[in-house]
Design a protein around this motif. Sequence first.
Motif, PDB file in Angstrom:
ATOM      1  N   LYS A  35       0.835  -1.206   0.000  1.00 55.80           N
ATOM      2  CA  LYS A  35       0.000   0.000   0.000  1.00 55.80           C
ATOM      3  C   LYS A  35       0.865   1.250   0.000  1.00 55.80           C
ATOM      4  CE  LYS A  35      -3.553   2.330   2.715  1.00 55.80           C
ATOM      5  NZ  LYS A  35      -4.388   2.289   3.903  1.00 55.80           N
ATOM      6  N   ASP A  36       1.874   1.265   0.863  1.00 58.92           N
ATOM      7  CA  ASP A  36       2.727   2.441   1.005  1.00 58.92           C
ATOM      8  C   ASP A  36       3.571   2.715  -0.239  1.00 58.92           C
ATOM      9  OD1 ASP A  36       1.709   2.743   3.557  1.00 58.92           O
ATOM     10  OD2 ASP A  36       3.448   1.823   4.544  1.00 58.92           O
ATOM     11  N   VAL A  37       4.202   1.693  -0.800  1.00 61.98           N
ATOM     12  CA  VAL A  37       5.104   1.914  -1.939  1.00 61.98           C
ATOM     13  C   VAL A  37       4.331   2.249  -3.204  1.00 61.98           C
ATOM     14  CG1 VAL A  37       6.987   0.560  -0.941  1.00 61.98           C
ATOM     15  CG2 VAL A  37       5.396  -0.542  -2.537  1.00 61.98           C
ATOM     16  N   VAL A  38       3.144   1.671  -3.356  1.00 67.54           N
ATOM     17  CA  VAL A  38       2.325   2.002  -4.522  1.00 67.54           C
ATOM     18  C   VAL A  38       1.839   3.447  -4.408  1.00 67.54           C
ATOM     19  CG1 VAL A  38       0.176   1.501  -5.753  1.00 67.54           C
ATOM     20  CG2 VAL A  38       1.646  -0.377  -5.018  1.00 67.54           C
ATOM     21  N   ALA A  39       1.333   3.830  -3.246  1.00 69.70           N
ATOM     22  CA  ALA A  39       0.844   5.194  -3.039  1.00 69.70           C
ATOM     23  C   ALA A  39       1.952   6.224  -3.257  1.00 69.70           C
ATOM     24  CB  ALA A  39       0.255   5.341  -1.646  1.00 69.70           C
ATOM     25  N   GLU A  50       2.788   3.417 -11.265  1.00 66.21           N
ATOM     26  CA  GLU A  50       1.404   3.038 -10.981  1.00 66.21           C
ATOM     27  C   GLU A  50       1.098   3.345  -9.526  1.00 66.21           C
ATOM     28  OE1 GLU A  50      -2.035   2.598 -11.225  1.00 66.21           O
ATOM     29  OE2 GLU A  50      -1.273   1.699 -13.082  1.00 66.21           O
ATOM     30  N   THR A  51       0.021   4.090  -9.278  1.00 64.13           N
ATOM     31  CA  THR A  51      -0.350   4.454  -7.917  1.00 64.13           C
ATOM     32  C   THR A  51      -1.659   3.817  -7.482  1.00 64.13           C
ATOM     33  OG1 THR A  51      -1.422   6.484  -8.713  1.00 64.13           O
ATOM     34  CG2 THR A  51       0.894   6.660  -7.988  1.00 64.13           C
ATOM     35  N   ARG A  52      -2.212   2.925  -8.308  1.00 64.27           N
ATOM     36  CA  ARG A  52      -3.463   2.239  -7.951  1.00 64.27           C
ATOM     37  C   ARG A  52      -3.144   0.820  -7.477  1.00 64.27           C
ATOM     38  NH1 ARG A  52      -6.368   2.151 -13.329  1.00 64.27           N
ATOM     39  NH2 ARG A  52      -4.209   1.937 -13.976  1.00 64.27           N
ATOM     40  N   ARG A  53      -3.251   0.605  -6.193  1.00 66.23           N
ATOM     41  CA  ARG A  53      -2.964  -0.716  -5.621  1.00 66.23           C
ATOM     42  C   ARG A  53      -3.915  -1.774  -6.162  1.00 66.23           C
ATOM     43  NH1 ARG A  53      -4.201  -2.399   0.309  1.00 66.23           N
ATOM     44  NH2 ARG A  53      -5.588  -0.676  -0.031  1.00 66.23           N
TER      45      ARG A  53
END
Length: 79
Positions: A35-39, A50-53
């Motif tokens: 969650k943290d690394v994607v965000a 890509e920011t959508r988990r």
Amino acid sequence: MGASTPVRDVDVAGTIRLGQFLKLSGLVEHGADAKDVVAAGEVTVNGRAETRRGRQLAGGDVVAFGGQRARVVDAGTSP
């Protein structure tokens, strides 16, 4: 990180969400880490941030994080 970074194939059944794949592939240890690394925009899919988990991945997609790359391989299409 470029094309010279080895890509590890990870078998999945059908499609999988990015957050789940990060954990399954071992690119992150825990779901909260995903969650943290994607965000934070630290993960790429097919070379794009890509920011959508919850993004759905399919066979052939390449996910990169932390100097490692993993490719989604649809186990349902393997011979």
